[in-house]
Scaffold this motif. Structure first.
Motif, PDB file in Angstrom:
ATOM      1  N   UNK A  59       0.830  -1.206   0.000  1.00 26.58           N
ATOM      2  CA  UNK A  59       0.000   0.000   0.000  1.00 26.58           C
ATOM      3  C   UNK A  59       0.863   1.254   0.000  1.00 26.58           C
ATOM      4  N   UNK A  60       1.516   1.561  -1.120  1.00 22.61           N
ATOM      5  CA  UNK A  60       2.310   2.790  -1.187  1.00 22.61           C
ATOM      6  C   UNK A  60       1.396   4.011  -1.151  1.00 22.61           C
ATOM      7  N   UNK A  61       1.879   5.130  -0.643  1.00 26.99           N
ATOM      8  CA  UNK A  61       1.040   6.330  -0.563  1.00 26.99           C
ATOM      9  C   UNK A  61       0.764   6.908  -1.945  1.00 26.99           C
ATOM     10  N   UNK A  62      -0.275   7.730  -2.026  1.00 23.48           N
ATOM     11  CA  UNK A  62      -0.558   8.442  -3.271  1.00 23.48           C
ATOM     12  C   UNK A  62       0.637   9.315  -3.616  1.00 23.48           C
ATOM     13  N   UNK A  63       0.979   9.352  -4.890  1.00 26.66           N
ATOM     14  CA  UNK A  63       2.116  10.164  -5.315  1.00 26.66           C
ATOM     15  C   UNK A  63       3.461   9.577  -4.976  1.00 26.66           C
ATOM     16  N   UNK A  64       3.517   8.256  -4.770  1.00 20.30           N
ATOM     17  CA  UNK A  64       4.775   7.637  -4.362  1.00 20.30           C
ATOM     18  C   UNK A  64       5.881   7.804  -5.398  1.00 20.30           C
ATOM     19  N   UNK A  65       5.515   7.837  -6.680  1.00 20.47           N
ATOM     20  CA  UNK A  65       6.539   7.982  -7.724  1.00 20.47           C
ATOM     21  C   UNK A  65       7.262   9.321  -7.585  1.00 20.47           C
ATOM     22  N   UNK A  66       6.500  10.378  -7.316  1.00 20.14           N
ATOM     23  CA  UNK A  66       7.110  11.699  -7.132  1.00 20.14           C
ATOM     24  C   UNK A  66       7.951  11.730  -5.865  1.00 20.14           C
ATOM     25  N   UNK A  67       7.490  11.044  -4.816  1.00 20.09           N
ATOM     26  CA  UNK A  67       8.258  10.988  -3.576  1.00 20.09           C
ATOM     27  C   UNK A  67       9.596  10.302  -3.805  1.00 20.09           C
ATOM     28  N   UNK A  68       9.574   9.175  -4.528  1.00 19.07           N
ATOM     29  CA  UNK A  68      10.814   8.462  -4.823  1.00 19.07           C
ATOM     30  C   UNK A  68      11.738   9.328  -5.676  1.00 19.07           C
ATOM     31  N   UNK A  69      11.171  10.040  -6.621  1.00 20.83           N
ATOM     32  CA  UNK A  69      11.982  10.923  -7.462  1.00 20.83           C
ATOM     33  C   UNK A  69      12.673  11.991  -6.605  1.00 20.83           C
ATOM     34  N   UNK A  70      11.958  12.515  -5.619  1.00 20.06           N
ATOM     35  CA  UNK A  70      12.538  13.512  -4.708  1.00 20.06           C
ATOM     36  C   UNK A  70      13.660  12.879  -3.881  1.00 20.06           C
ATOM     37  N   UNK A  71      13.417  11.671  -3.366  1.00 18.00           N
ATOM     38  CA  UNK A  71      14.459  10.981  -2.606  1.00 18.00           C
ATOM     39  C   UNK A  71      15.712  10.773  -3.454  1.00 18.00           C
ATOM     40  N   UNK A  72      15.519  10.347  -4.693  1.00 15.97           N
ATOM     41  CA  UNK A  72      16.659  10.118  -5.583  1.00 15.97           C
ATOM     42  C   UNK A  72      17.420  11.412  -5.828  1.00 15.97           C
ATOM     43  N   UNK A  73      16.706  12.497  -6.038  1.00 10.17           N
ATOM     44  CA  UNK A  73      17.354  13.799  -6.242  1.00 10.17           C
ATOM     45  C   UNK A  73      18.212  14.171  -5.028  1.00 10.17           C
ATOM     46  N   UNK A  74      17.657  14.002  -3.837  1.00  8.95           N
ATOM     47  CA  UNK A  74      18.393  14.351  -2.617  1.00  8.95           C
ATOM     48  C   UNK A  74      19.581  13.418  -2.399  1.00  8.95           C
ATOM     49  N   UNK A  75      19.396  12.143  -2.697  1.00 13.53           N
ATOM     50  CA  UNK A  75      20.499  11.186  -2.550  1.00 13.53           C
ATOM     51  C   UNK A  75      21.641  11.517  -3.499  1.00 13.53           C
ATOM     52  N   UNK A  76      21.316  11.921  -4.710  1.00  9.19           N
ATOM     53  CA  UNK A  76      22.367  12.305  -5.653  1.00  9.19           C
ATOM     54  C   UNK A  76      23.141  13.515  -5.138  1.00  9.19           C
ATOM     55  N   UNK A  77      22.441  14.449  -4.538  1.00  6.84           N
ATOM     56  CA  UNK A  77      23.130  15.615  -3.975  1.00  6.84           C
ATOM     57  C   UNK A  77      24.053  15.205  -2.836  1.00  6.84           C
ATOM     58  N   UNK A  78      23.623  14.244  -2.030  1.00 10.44           N
ATOM     59  CA  UNK A  78      24.449  13.792  -0.901  1.00 10.44           C
ATOM     60  C   UNK A  78      25.649  12.978  -1.372  1.00 10.44           C
ATOM     61  N   UNK A  79      25.442  12.141  -2.375  1.00  8.94           N
ATOM     62  CA  UNK A  79      26.506  11.259  -2.834  1.00  8.94           C
ATOM     63  C   UNK A  79      27.509  11.964  -3.733  1.00  8.94           C
ATOM     64  N   UNK A  80      27.050  12.940  -4.490  1.00  7.26           N
ATOM     65  CA  UNK A  80      27.924  13.657  -5.422  1.00  7.26           C
ATOM     66  C   UNK A  80      27.730  15.163  -5.289  1.00  7.26           C
ATOM     67  N   UNK A  81      28.087  15.745  -4.152  1.00 10.31           N
ATOM     68  CA  UNK A  81      27.848  17.168  -3.933  1.00 10.31           C
ATOM     69  C   UNK A  81      28.636  18.072  -4.869  1.00 10.31           C
TER      70      UNK A  81
END
Length: 217
Positions: free
Chosen positions: A64-86
């Protein structure tokens, strides 16, 4: 660490043999809150494969993923990229957490994941022991076991994918202990192994090889 995908991921080390840690240039790196860390940890467990957004959602939220989970994951990926490759320049494609057809993939060198190093050292120790080189085998197996800091991904223990990974690596850890003990006994270190083997045999009464090792010691 060797590789041809740029320098960014060569400076990064992921540690799952204990609470989740990410190190960059020898210093710990924050990678966000629990769900964002879980996304990264799941990608890490599947780092040789492209993982779809739906697979990530299933790993993090279950059926039961939340509504808008794809956008949430996209946001997480964006933030992770900033953390991993600042230091990644604007417009430069990511070199660590990459987008591929069908989803995302985490690109790491084998030396950048403690679990991969752990497995490699066990294979080496097993091979050395089988070839009659117990001293070298014991050294590799000690190095493998020294990588453990606690239960696998202890701070993300509520996720099913963590339980599956933990079960597999826990079994490998017991195998490494048995192999190291075989190497120590082959070196004549029986007396020094008795206390440890008594404790191990009590903790794992169904491990027949440990029981036999205790008797031999």
């Amino acid at each position: 660490m060797a590789g041809n995908d740029g320098d960014a991921h060569h400076r990064i080390r992921f540690c799952v043999l204990g609470p989740f840690q990410v190190w960059r240039d020898g210093a710990p790196t924050g990678v966000g809150g629990a769900q964002q860390r879980a996304v990264l940890a799941f990608l890490l467990t599947e780092h040789e494969r492209t993982v779809s957004v739906d697979q990530i959602a299933d790993a993090v939220w279950g059926e039961r993923p939340p509504a808008g989970y794809a956008a949430t994951i996209q946001t997480y990926v964006f933030r992770l990229r900033e953390a991993l490759e600042p230091d990644r320049a604007k417009g430069e494609p990511p070199g660590v957490l990459v987008t591929e057809r069908g989803g995302y993939r985490l690109k790491i060198d084998p030396g950048g994941l403690d679990a991969a190093a752990f497995e490699s050292l066990i294979e080496s120790g097993d091979s050395l022991l089988a070839s009659g080189r117990p001293a070298e085998a014991a050294a590799d197996l000690r190095r493998a076991l020294s990588l453990w800091r606690g239960p696998v991904l202890a701070d993300l223990a509520g996720y099913d994918f963590v339980a599956r990974l933990g079960s597999r690596l826990d079994e490998l850890r017991l195998r490494a202990i048995e192999l190291r003990t075989d190497a120590e006994l082959a070196l004549g270190h029986n007396a020094s192994m008795i206390a440890e083997l008594n404790s191990l045999a009590e903790l794992h009464p169904l491990r027949e090889h440990l029981q036999a090792q205790r008797v031999l010691a």
